[in-house]
Enzyme design. Structure first.
Site, mmCIF file in Angstrom:
data_model
loop_
_atom_site.group_PDB
_atom_site.id
_atom_site.type_symbol
_atom_site.label_atom_id
_atom_site.label_comp_id
_atom_site.label_asym_id
_atom_site.label_seq_id
_atom_site.Cartn_x
_atom_site.Cartn_y
_atom_site.Cartn_z
ATOM 1 N N SER A 20 3.814 -1.967 10.288
ATOM 2 C CA SER A 20 5.271 -2.040 10.433
ATOM 3 C C SER A 20 5.849 -3.414 10.099
ATOM 4 O O SER A 20 6.787 -3.868 10.760
ATOM 5 C CB SER A 20 5.698 -1.579 11.837
ATOM 6 O OG SER A 20 5.338 -0.220 12.029
ATOM 7 N N GLU A 75 -5.094 -4.498 10.998
ATOM 8 C CA GLU A 75 -4.020 -3.513 11.125
ATOM 9 C C GLU A 75 -4.225 -2.688 12.394
ATOM 10 O O GLU A 75 -4.994 -1.716 12.392
ATOM 11 C CB GLU A 75 -4.042 -2.560 9.928
ATOM 12 C CG GLU A 75 -3.875 -3.237 8.590
ATOM 13 C CD GLU A 75 -3.336 -2.258 7.555
ATOM 14 O OE1 GLU A 75 -2.230 -2.503 7.063
ATOM 15 O OE2 GLU A 75 -3.996 -1.242 7.276
ATOM 16 N N GLY A 127 2.982 2.480 10.623
ATOM 17 C CA GLY A 127 3.956 3.538 10.363
ATOM 18 C C GLY A 127 4.740 3.967 11.596
ATOM 19 O O GLY A 127 5.444 4.965 11.572
ATOM 20 N N ASN A 141 0.869 -1.180 0.000
ATOM 21 C CA ASN A 141 0.000 0.000 0.000
ATOM 22 C C ASN A 141 0.906 1.231 0.000
ATOM 23 O O ASN A 141 1.472 1.588 1.031
ATOM 24 C CB ASN A 141 -0.883 -0.050 1.265
ATOM 25 C CG ASN A 141 -1.691 1.227 1.464
ATOM 26 O OD1 ASN A 141 -1.778 2.072 0.574
ATOM 27 N ND2 ASN A 141 -2.280 1.360 2.645
ATOM 28 N N TRP A 142 1.025 1.841 -1.153
ATOM 29 C CA TRP A 142 1.930 2.988 -1.266
ATOM 30 C C TRP A 142 1.383 4.242 -0.582
ATOM 31 O O TRP A 142 2.101 5.216 -0.400
ATOM 32 C CB TRP A 142 2.192 3.299 -2.746
ATOM 33 C CG TRP A 142 3.255 2.449 -3.378
ATOM 34 C CD1 TRP A 142 3.848 1.334 -2.843
ATOM 35 C CD2 TRP A 142 3.865 2.646 -4.658
ATOM 36 N NE1 TRP A 142 4.783 0.831 -3.719
ATOM 37 C CE2 TRP A 142 4.814 1.621 -4.838
ATOM 38 C CE3 TRP A 142 3.703 3.593 -5.679
ATOM 39 C CZ2 TRP A 142 5.595 1.517 -5.996
ATOM 40 C CZ3 TRP A 142 4.473 3.479 -6.834
ATOM 41 C CH2 TRP A 142 5.416 2.452 -6.989
ATOM 42 N N LYS A 143 0.099 4.228 -0.245
ATOM 43 C CA LYS A 143 -0.540 5.432 0.328
ATOM 44 C C LYS A 143 -0.279 6.618 -0.605
ATOM 45 O O LYS A 143 -0.208 6.424 -1.816
ATOM 46 C CB LYS A 143 -0.031 5.669 1.753
ATOM 47 C CG LYS A 143 -0.125 4.397 2.601
ATOM 48 C CD LYS A 143 0.111 4.619 4.054
ATOM 49 C CE LYS A 143 -0.053 3.296 4.798
ATOM 50 N NZ LYS A 143 0.045 3.422 6.229
ATOM 51 N N GLY A 146 2.891 -1.104 4.215
ATOM 52 C CA GLY A 146 2.939 0.323 3.880
ATOM 53 C C GLY A 146 4.356 0.758 3.554
ATOM 54 O O GLY A 146 4.851 0.578 2.442
ATOM 55 N N GLY A 147 5.042 1.335 4.540
ATOM 56 C CA GLY A 147 6.370 1.919 4.332
ATOM 57 C C GLY A 147 7.348 1.018 3.585
ATOM 58 O O GLY A 147 8.035 1.460 2.658
ATOM 59 N N HIS A 188 -9.385 1.371 5.201
ATOM 60 C CA HIS A 188 -8.090 1.598 5.868
ATOM 61 C C HIS A 188 -8.298 2.619 6.990
ATOM 62 O O HIS A 188 -9.078 3.562 6.852
ATOM 63 C CB HIS A 188 -7.054 2.102 4.854
ATOM 64 C CG HIS A 188 -5.671 2.080 5.411
ATOM 65 N ND1 HIS A 188 -5.221 3.057 6.271
ATOM 66 C CD2 HIS A 188 -4.659 1.185 5.292
ATOM 67 C CE1 HIS A 188 -3.984 2.758 6.631
ATOM 68 N NE2 HIS A 188 -3.618 1.633 6.047
ATOM 69 N N GLU A 218 -6.657 5.040 7.879
ATOM 70 C CA GLU A 218 -6.405 6.432 7.477
ATOM 71 C C GLU A 218 -7.613 7.015 6.748
ATOM 72 O O GLU A 218 -7.872 8.217 6.824
ATOM 73 C CB GLU A 218 -5.126 6.500 6.626
ATOM 74 C CG GLU A 218 -3.891 6.296 7.512
ATOM 75 C CD GLU A 218 -2.704 5.664 6.826
ATOM 76 O OE1 GLU A 218 -2.639 5.652 5.581
ATOM 77 O OE2 GLU A 218 -1.815 5.155 7.554
HETATM 78 P P1 PGA Z 1 3.080 0.397 7.578
HETATM 79 O O1 PGA Z 1 1.579 0.595 7.009
HETATM 80 O O2 PGA Z 1 3.586 -0.910 6.994
HETATM 81 O O3 PGA Z 1 3.849 1.586 7.080
HETATM 82 O O4 PGA Z 1 2.987 0.333 9.055
HETATM 83 C C1 PGA Z 1 0.695 -0.483 6.861
HETATM 84 C C2 PGA Z 1 -0.618 0.025 6.324
HETATM 85 O O5 PGA Z 1 -1.108 1.065 6.783
HETATM 86 O O6 PGA Z 1 -1.218 -0.607 5.435
#
Ligand code: PGA
Length: 248
Positions: free
Chosen positions: A210, A165, A171, A13-15, A231-232, A93, A95
């Site tokens: 993470s 999650e 993150g 997930n590149w966000k 994500g990251g 998600h 976010e």
């Molecule tokens: P993260 O994000 O791996 O940067 O913690 C995961 C996500 O929000 O899908």
């Protein structure tokens, strides 16, 4: 490392990150790379979706409207996603829930649209730190998932994916321990079993928060963890590929 449970899925997930040059870097890095028993998907910002078309990487969107086409400025419809070979779409998600005030009902409506269009929804759930500290994780996650089962018939959820999650792990570099994650994944699977036992046995439940190359293997080894939503670490081709390899 596949234990004969379910196929793994690792989705990046590149966000709101990335660039045309990162897209090209990923296309180069993934060309000719094969993974055993692992489905791999990338969810870049929507503008970059067409660039991945026909490149051999399964693509997902990060969100979609719960409405059909029409007067919804800034939104994308599922019919648009289907035109660009999207296979997956993340819904709910944390976010989106936090930044855009999406309720569990709206998330369920989005999941329904995704399913009706023949795409696979990656339905996110997970608790904030305060809920974990109060010991109410299972109740919180159950209420998020209940909205899905209230709106969508179980027979239409056969291809759906759930991503657990914990918000405090996203993150932050604070991963849930493999046991903490397994406990919630086990709960989610038993909750799904109360709706439909065969769905519970087959549904992929991903862990997100993470996940890195050095902790992926232990997380993915848990009996109810079927891959990850990354994500990251999905922004670096080398790291993302090694997380995918940890599942294969
Ligand atoms: P993260 O994000 O791996 O940067 O913690 C995961 C996500 O929000 O899908």
């Amino acid at each position: 490392m596949n234990t004969g449970k379910r196929n793994y899925l690792v989705a990046g997930n590149w966000k709101m990150n990335g660039s045309r040059s990162l897209v090209n870097e990923f296309i180069d890095a993934f060309s000719g790379v094969k993974f055993n028993h692992v489905d791999v998907a990338l969810c870049p910002p929507s503008l970059y979706i067409p660039a991945f078309s026909g490149k051999g990487i399964a693509i997902g969107a990060q969100d979609v409207s719960h409405c059909d086409n029409g007067a919804h400025t800034g939104d994308l419809s599922v019919s648009m996603l289907t035109e660009f070979d999207c296979k997956y779409c993340i819904v709910g998600h944390s976010e989106r829930r936090e930044d855009h005030g999406e309720s569990s009902r709206t998330v369920a409506e989005k999941a329904r649209k995704v399913i009706e269009a023949g795409l696979i929804p990656i339905i996110c759930c997970g608790e904030p730190l305060s809920v974990r500290e109060n010991g109410n994780v299972n109740e919180f996650v159950e209420s998020q998932l209940q909205a899905i089962f209230d709106l969508i018939d179980v027979k239409n959820l056969q291809n759906a994916v759930i991503a657990y999650e914990p918000i405090w792990a996203i993150g932050t570099g604070k991963t849930a321990s493999p046991q903490e994650a397994q406990d919630v994944h086990g709960f989610i699977r038993s909750y799904v079993a109360t709706k439909d036992a065969s769905l519970a046995a087959r549904i992929q439940i991903l862990y997100g928060g993470s996940v890195k190359p050095d902790n992926a293997k232990e997380l993915f080894a848990q009996p109810d963890i079927d891959g990850g939503l990354i994500g990251g670490a999905s922004l670096k081709a080398k790291d993302f590929i090694s997380i995918c390899q940890a599942a294969s």
